[in-house]
Design an enzyme around this catalytic site. Structure first.
Site, mmCIF file in Angstrom:
data_model
loop_
_atom_site.group_PDB
_atom_site.id
_atom_site.type_symbol
_atom_site.label_atom_id
_atom_site.label_comp_id
_atom_site.label_asym_id
_atom_site.label_seq_id
_atom_site.Cartn_x
_atom_site.Cartn_y
_atom_site.Cartn_z
ATOM 1 N N ASP A 271 58.179 41.696 26.816
ATOM 2 C CA ASP A 271 58.427 42.146 27.951
ATOM 3 C C ASP A 271 60.210 41.831 28.439
ATOM 4 O O ASP A 271 59.968 41.467 29.120
ATOM 5 C CB ASP A 271 57.738 41.970 29.028
ATOM 6 C CG ASP A 271 57.813 43.532 30.424
ATOM 7 O OD1 ASP A 271 58.372 43.945 30.359
ATOM 8 O OD2 ASP A 271 56.896 42.617 30.727
ATOM 9 N N ILE A 272 60.318 42.252 27.222
ATOM 10 C CA ILE A 272 62.485 41.675 27.375
ATOM 11 C C ILE A 272 62.886 42.688 28.140
ATOM 12 O O ILE A 272 62.830 43.562 28.324
ATOM 13 C CB ILE A 272 63.096 41.301 26.579
ATOM 14 C CG1 ILE A 272 62.588 40.277 25.992
ATOM 15 C CG2 ILE A 272 64.179 41.811 26.565
ATOM 16 C CD1 ILE A 272 62.570 38.583 26.318
#
Length: 169
Positions: free
Chosen positions: A28-29
């Site tokens: 979940d960058i």
């Protein structure tokens, strides 16, 4: 300052992918998961959906992440790898340069070849003054790295270790 943020995130991802065993994939960058300290050093946060990659496993997973940053292969085959974070990093790097999520660019990029030629002034945050020639050259290099991270094929994307090497400008 923005170039420093990009480099800091790249360093953090390189550490997670190459210096930890087993490797850690954040999954979940996105800009909401990057915190800045007083010196504008980036810190990657929110490891709630991070995954340890098991060397002898298929590493299949459920869809997770922030819309607009998720790698295409994760949507279609649900197989997580470090290259999913590399794709998200490419989106994030362009967002940092552009000053907003590059939604319009990403839809165009996916339909064009990887040899896309975008003018720097189309990608720069219009709220900032025009950068010096030296900074413009560095920004172009960063954009080229970001574009390579967005390659449709995960195998063709660089590793985060390679990204860090390329960002030493």
């Amino acid at each position: 300052m923005r170039m420093n943020v990009i480099k800091s995130v790249a360093d953090a991802l390189s550490y997670m992918h190459h210096d930890c065993f087993p490797s850690i994939v954040h999954r979940d960058i996105s800009s909401k998961n990057v915190l800045l300290d007083l010196e504008y050093e980036a810190r990657v946060s929110d490891f709630g959906i991070a995954k340890f990659l098991q060397p002898d496993s298929s590493n299949c997973t459920e869809l997770a992440g922030t819309c607009g940053y998720i790698a295409p292969e994760l949507v279609y085959i649900m197989k997580v790898s470090e290259k999913c974070d590399v794709y998200s990093f490419g989106v994030l790097a362009l967002e940092v340069i552009k000053g907003k999520h590059p939604t319009d660019f990403l839809s165009t990029f996916s339909t064009l070849s990887s040899n896309i030629n975008i003018a720097l002034n189309e990608m720069l945050d219009p709220r900032l003054p025009t950068p010096s020639i030296n900074v413009q050259d560095k920004l172009i290099s960063i954009m080229e790295v970001a574009f390579s991270c967005l390659h449709e094929s995960p195998e063709c994307r660089p590793t985060m270790q390679k990204v860090c090497q390329l960002l030493q400008i």
